[in-house]
Design a protein around this motif. Sequence first.
Motif, PDB file in Angstrom:
ATOM      1  N   THR A  54       0.810  -1.233   0.000  1.00  0.00           N
ATOM      2  CA  THR A  54       0.000   0.000   0.000  1.00  0.00           C
ATOM      3  C   THR A  54       0.834   1.270   0.000  1.00  0.00           C
ATOM      4  OG1 THR A  54      -0.101   0.163   2.406  1.00  0.00           O
ATOM      5  CG2 THR A  54      -1.776  -1.211   1.311  1.00  0.00           C
ATOM      6  N   GLY A  55       2.083   1.206   0.470  1.00  0.00           N
ATOM      7  CA  GLY A  55       2.900   2.409   0.576  1.00  0.00           C
ATOM      8  C   GLY A  55       2.556   3.271   1.778  1.00  0.00           C
ATOM      9  N   GLU A  56       1.762   2.763   2.710  1.00  0.00           N
ATOM     10  CA  GLU A  56       1.347   3.520   3.895  1.00  0.00           C
ATOM     11  C   GLU A  56       2.547   3.664   4.845  1.00  0.00           C
ATOM     12  OE1 GLU A  56      -0.525   5.901   6.096  1.00  0.00           O
ATOM     13  OE2 GLU A  56      -1.641   5.023   4.400  1.00  0.00           O
ATOM     14  N   ARG A  98      11.420   4.335   0.249  1.00  0.00           N
ATOM     15  CA  ARG A  98      10.283   5.271   0.223  1.00  0.00           C
ATOM     16  C   ARG A  98      10.731   6.702   0.457  1.00  0.00           C
ATOM     17  NH1 ARG A  98       6.234   8.292   0.735  1.00  0.00           N
ATOM     18  NH2 ARG A  98       4.173   7.589   1.388  1.00  0.00           N
ATOM     19  N   MET A 259      -4.312   0.300  -6.032  1.00  0.00           N
ATOM     20  CA  MET A 259      -3.629   1.025  -4.958  1.00  0.00           C
ATOM     21  C   MET A 259      -2.294   0.387  -4.596  1.00  0.00           C
ATOM     22  SD  MET A 259      -5.425   3.584  -4.441  1.00  0.00           S
ATOM     23  CE  MET A 259      -4.600   4.198  -2.973  1.00  0.00           C
ATOM     24  N   ALA A 261       1.474  -0.408  -4.077  1.00  0.00           N
ATOM     25  CA  ALA A 261       2.562   0.555  -3.883  1.00  0.00           C
ATOM     26  C   ALA A 261       3.514   0.592  -5.059  1.00  0.00           C
ATOM     27  CB  ALA A 261       3.325   0.204  -2.606  1.00  0.00           C
ATOM     28  N   GLU A 299       0.565  10.862 -10.836  1.00  0.00           N
ATOM     29  CA  GLU A 299      -0.739  11.169 -10.240  1.00  0.00           C
ATOM     30  C   GLU A 299      -1.037  10.290  -9.026  1.00  0.00           C
ATOM     31  OE1 GLU A 299      -5.294  10.299 -11.621  1.00  0.00           O
ATOM     32  OE2 GLU A 299      -3.920  11.066 -13.145  1.00  0.00           O
ATOM     33  N   ILE A 300      -0.640   9.004  -9.069  1.00  0.00           N
ATOM     34  CA  ILE A 300      -0.982   8.082  -7.975  1.00  0.00           C
ATOM     35  C   ILE A 300       0.161   7.907  -6.975  1.00  0.00           C
ATOM     36  CG2 ILE A 300      -2.613   6.825  -9.441  1.00  0.00           C
ATOM     37  CD1 ILE A 300      -0.557   4.605  -9.701  1.00  0.00           C
ATOM     38  N   THR A 301       1.263   8.653  -7.139  1.00  0.00           N
ATOM     39  CA  THR A 301       2.391   8.548  -6.216  1.00  0.00           C
ATOM     40  C   THR A 301       2.203   9.483  -5.037  1.00  0.00           C
ATOM     41  OG1 THR A 301       3.896   7.973  -8.020  1.00  0.00           O
ATOM     42  CG2 THR A 301       4.899   8.784  -5.980  1.00  0.00           C
ATOM     43  N   PRO A 302       2.310   8.979  -3.815  1.00  0.00           N
ATOM     44  CA  PRO A 302       2.108   9.845  -2.637  1.00  0.00           C
ATOM     45  C   PRO A 302       3.177  10.947  -2.551  1.00  0.00           C
ATOM     46  CG  PRO A 302       2.131   7.513  -2.033  1.00  0.00           C
ATOM     47  CD  PRO A 302       2.584   7.595  -3.443  1.00  0.00           C
ATOM     48  N   HIS A 303       2.772  12.089  -2.023  1.00  0.00           N
ATOM     49  CA  HIS A 303       3.717  13.186  -1.810  1.00  0.00           C
ATOM     50  C   HIS A 303       4.825  12.721  -0.858  1.00  0.00           C
ATOM     51  CE1 HIS A 303       5.212  17.241  -1.486  1.00  0.00           C
ATOM     52  NE2 HIS A 303       5.196  17.134  -0.152  1.00  0.00           N
ATOM     53  N   HIS A 305       7.158  10.580  -1.671  1.00  0.00           N
ATOM     54  CA  HIS A 305       7.673   9.273  -2.068  1.00  0.00           C
ATOM     55  C   HIS A 305       9.047   9.434  -2.728  1.00  0.00           C
ATOM     56  CE1 HIS A 305       8.048   5.396  -4.083  1.00  0.00           C
ATOM     57  NE2 HIS A 305       7.025   4.952  -3.369  1.00  0.00           N
TER      58      HIS A 305
END
Length: 1007
Positions: A54-56, A98, A259, A261, A299-303, A305
């Motif tokens: 998930t990349g959380e 990450r 979703m 990662a 667009e789907i990469t978290p700030h 990352h």
Amino acid sequence: MLCCCFRRTGELSDITDAITAQRKGVEITPRGHADLPGRLNNLGTLLTIRFERTGELSDITDAIALRQKAIEITPQGYSGLANCLNNLGGSFTRRFERMGELSDIADAIAAQQKAVELTPQAHPDLPAMLNNLGNSLSCRFERTGELSDIVDAIAVLQKAVDVTPHGHIDMPSYLNNLASSFTSRFERTGELSDIADAIAAQQKSVELTPQGHADLPGQLDNLGCSLTSRFEQTGELSDIVDAIAVRKKALALRGFLLMHAHLPDLLNNLGTSFTCRFRRTGQPSDIADAIALRQKAIEITPHGHAGLPSYLNNLGGSFASRFKRTGELSDIADAIGAQQKALELTPHGHVGLPAMHNNLGGSFTRRFERTGDLSDIANAIALRQKAVELTPHGHANMPDYLKNLGISFYQRYSLTGNSGDLEEAISYFKTATISIVNSPQARLDAAQRWVRALMQYDPQSSEIIPAFDVALGLIATVAGLEQTVKGRYTRLGDKSGLALEAAAAACALDRSDKALEWLEQGRCLVWNQLNSLRTPLDDLRVQDATLAQGIANVSEKLDRAGSSRVQPHVDMSLSEKMSLEDEARTHLGLAKQWDALLRKTRALAGFESFLMPLPCSNIMSHLPESGPIIVINIDQHRCDALALLAGLDEPLHIPLTDFSIDKAKKYRQIFEDQLLARKLRSREVEVPLSLRGMMSAPIGENGEDLSVYRALRGLWDEVVKPILDTLGFSSVDQTSGEVPPRVWWCPTGPLSFLPLHASGIYQGSIRENVSDYVVSSYTPTVTAVTNRVKNRHFTDPHASGLFLTSQPNAPSASPIPGTTKEVQSIYKRAQESGVRVFRLEGGAMSVAACLERMQEYSSIHLACHGSQNAAEPLQSRFLFHEGNLELGTILRSNLKNADLAFLSACQTSTGQEALSDEAVHLAAGMLAAGYRRVIGTMWSIGDAPAQEVATAFYEYLFSHRDETSGSSFDGSLSAVALHHATQQLRLSLDDSEYALLTWIPFVHFGL
């Protein structure tokens, strides 16, 4: 069990339920309980796994805290400590990937090294611990570029694979990680064996991974990465096609996991492969797909990352590539915007910074080229200087960065005229060229820019000669023996003309010796490579028989690999591709062995220049006594002839001031148009309107004469007659039986497609042509003749003879009704002359039977259809009733007694425009196969003229035989015989254009 299900299916609810259960287990375990460290560690493992999905960020932070606590409460000597340390290292590595914090990867490596130290050699957990340590070392290398890290990573990962039992469930993962490290080192050093090893390991990894496994997409993506990297170095189109295919498959397998990662990575990487293919093919849909994929990845990469800067940089590269093709200013603005943002987000010390500075500098340079805004080029220079400054010594990208910096300085000089900028540009081009880094393509590009800058602004510079020396030397490296013959020709496609450009520069500097050396070194490169693999080793055997045999063995294997190795394609199975990769790795190993053997040989006294480019004095040391070799160099700046005469130490330089490359192209177009018109006329088909006027009166738009007469006269007045006059040739009265002297023509560039042997004046009261003065032969290179003079031909008397074959009705080819009559006539006349002759026709002859007869008979007459394959010349072939005889097969047959080959087929000496100086035609191929002389045709021939020429040719040879020759057959008078035969045909015709096109195509190659 829940975790196992997740690993197999990727179902997110499974790992979430697993974490819930594990938390409950930790909560109800008393403090001080012996199982608590293990349960804390296990919970950290599950959180790390979910983070990977998930990349959380909170998951990986919690995982590290739990694992650190597990180690704190673990008693010394506890058997599970190594496992806890290993897992803690894994979590640190995941967070580093990450966030990019160097302290995280340092902590990871320290923990994993300690874990390996605590684990016994035979322990079943050792492979996993080695694998994790190797991955962390590789990660740090990606960030810092420290070469020792990737060397250590490969060693550790290789050990992990080596100690893992066959059939182990984790073997695919270990192979995949080892392959990724090989790819990383390849991108740093440019060593082709690394990328070959990477692809082989990744293919094995994919093969061992079950369909539906959660790891399969990542393994496919990594395989695509390695294929893309190899494509960028070798240009082999099949690699980038395969890369796109496997990355599409990887993305399809992750398509439902919106979703996940790693989804941005998959999207970005597929975009990389599309961009690479676009740069090669220019297909607009490829670059549109690349941009769309990369925009989606961002667009789907978290700030925050760690991968975001790379995605932005790559998106900018795709925009810049599209701008280069379309010129749309919005594209280059978008490129600059994305690349600037990438730089802002990249931490200090990151290994990707040099590339980002270089790429942004490239975008500013491209916009400057379009707008002329000086601030753009100033920014470009500053950025590219920073890229060079940040790049480690010995990095594979350094020559490219130096060259690009030189380009930016040169662009500014072009606008401002500032001599300081020019000096900087030349200095950077030179530094890139002479770099010791294994990056031949980048160095060659830099060398070309270096010499062109010198020639344009300082044509008398003393650096021009050494600059071209390096450039010509690099061509052989770019198209090296580790590649297939087709691959070499592909690499040479955009290098065509460099040797000609160098020779023109040498002529301008009054260095005809250098002009000759460079033309011999830089032309017909592939044929020269094949000849080098067949070089006689008698002298070496006397000094070191073992070394000579080693060279002979490797030569044979290299020859076979270069001509027979098949390239993979998308429809092949994985096992087939793996087999081909094994062949490619073996081929690469053979090329390395070859280089090592050459170095060893050149260390021996007397062999210092073994198989090295020859100096002028050596090239001219075995010239034929019967006439000169005339090398004609044609370049956009000037045209020159180099006359090589026996007894002289250097070529006689004859400037051709009235000729030009544009005239050569115009004359060639005249012949092409008239031959097309003749073909259409003979077929009685509807003639295109554009050709109707040309067929009746070939006059250009401005009243220019576009007839064959004009082209032949132009070649006579501007090329051939000035040469003959300078050499003192005069016309010969051939009616008295006097035979004109010999001349060997060695044309270059577009002149290679023009009939110098027929140049002359065929209209008006005063008519003359080259046949009045000399007997003409052709040669693709000077050494193709001098080697035959040097190595005196002593045909085995038992092999001397003539083998005749006709194939009038080969499948998939139009009938040739006259060939049987032609061969029967020659056969009968040979028998009457007492010549040893054998005839095999039609379906009675197989390919194997033909090869057997070629071994038994010194000369062959092939009356059949020929098919030329310019892309893969060794697959050019003669069409038989029973199969096809390919040139590559002939080359491998070791025809020790080969003398004369008469190719009574169409277009057997027609080359390809893109490779005009590589002589990719059957006549040159038969010379390379060992025949001392070859008769071929420049274009299609009619049945009747072909029979007349062949009959007259052999009649001349039979009637001029030495009375003491017995049953042997000697082709040494073949050039004179063809001269006689074509003159006989010409006398039976008029001097119309149609008649000229009938007798002109017959040409003689070799001695």
